[in-house]
Write an enzyme that holds these catalytic residues in place. Structure first.
Site: not given
Ligand SMILES: NC(=O)c1ccc[n+]([C@@H]2O[C@H](COP(=O)([O-])OP(=O)(O)OC[C@H]3O[C@@H](n4cnc5c(N)ncnc54)[C@H](O)[C@@H]3O)[C@@H](O)[C@H]2O)c1
Length: 247
Positions: A149, A146, A19, A190, A17
């Site tokens: 994080y 945060r 990014i 969140r 899901q």
């Molecule tokens: N969404 C935001 O606003 C944002 C902003 C900055 C950075 N990020 C970073 O981008 C990345 C993706 O975030 P997102 O919000 O797109 O995704 P999300 O948090 O919606 O999804 C995370 C995915 O990671 C998988 N996952 C969790 N633990 C795992 C593991 N141990 N092994 C394999 N898969 C695992 C989950 O099943 C899920 O499909 C993260 O590193 C997040 O910190 C997100």
């Protein structure tokens, strides 16, 4: 489809899901052979149903043995996109040792395992592009609530630069993308989990100077550039895509 990644083999983590998923689809649309990995088998199955040419593999990016077995099944790997991450909410006072360990395990140790396992293949091939997802909440900006994080996402920047420095002569590039707030399923969670979801939504949007959240596709777009041969002079850098958060 412009085939900017034609004949390239890509591994994407957290591709169920958000990014990771958008990037797996974008890489596929640009002609790459993609293996999408995630902990969640259900979301991977749905991705494969929608895009049968994207191979899917359940993989826990924090499990060293699982990763090593997975790597043994791989041929050439040109692109490794590390997207696994978890947001812990709170200051240092709300961060217990278990929260610290969990966040560092999921956010950075997972990347250490993935890169350590796959990098020897890239060295053997004399090339590869590694892309790690950090965040604006890192060494770039301190954001409220945060703490762990931000600390773990800052570690990803040092991790990225170090790998870039050590393997630059082997034609291996390592970069990090630092997104602002992006509309993904975990962002929705969140908002729902906050005391006042309506206000929380407003606050998230207010910290973006563009007045809106980013889309996963807007992050995937820079990932295509970093994965492709268009970026062959770029390594060890942070690419912020953040709606103006760091202007
Ligand atoms: N969404 C935001 O606003 C944002 C902003 C900055 C950075 N990020 C970073 O981008 C990345 C993706 O975030 P997102 O919000 O797109 O995704 P999300 O948090 O919606 O999804 C995370 C995915 O990671 C998988 N996952 C969790 N633990 C795992 C593991 N141990 N092994 C394999 N898969 C695992 C989950 O099943 C899920 O499909 C993260 O590193 C997040 O910190 C997100």
């Amino acid at each position: 489809m412009s085939e900017r990644l034609k004949n390239k083999n890509a591994i994407v983590t957290a591709a169920g899901q958000g990014i990771g998923k958008a990037t797996a689809i974008a890489f596929h649309n640009e002609g790459a052979n993609v293996i999408a990995t995630d902990l969640n088998e259900e979301t991977l199955k749905n991705l494969n149903k929608e895009y049968p040419k994207i191979k899917v593999q359940k993989l826990d990016s924090t499990n060293k043995a699982e990763i090593e077995n997975f790597t043994k099944t791989l041929g050439k790997v040109d692109i490794l996109f590390n997207a696994v991450g978890f947001v812990h909410h709170g200051t240092i006072l709300e961060c217990e040792e278990k929260d610290w360990d969990f966040s560092f395990n999921v956010n950075i140790k997972s990347m250490y395992f993935m890169v350590k396992s796959i990098l020897p293949k890239m060295i053997e091939q004399n090339g590869g592009s590694i892309i790690n997802i950090s965040s604006i909440a890192s060494s770039i900006r301190g954001l409220p609530n945060r703490f762990v994080y931000g600390a773990s996402k800052a570690a990803i920047i040092g991790f990225t630069k170090s790998i870039a420095a050590d393997f630059v002569k082997q034609n291996i590039r390592c970069n990090t993308i630092a997104p602002g707030t992006v509309h993904t399923p975990s962002w929705e969670d969140r908002v729902k989990a906050s005391k006042d979801p309506v206000q929380a939504k407003k606050d998230f949007i207010a910290r973006q100077p563009m007045g809106r959240l980013g889309t996963p596709e807007e992050i995937a777009a820079i990932a295509i550039y970093l994965a492709s041969d268009e970026s062959t002079f770029a390594t060890g850098n942070i690419f912020s895509v953040d709606g103006g958060m760091t202007i």
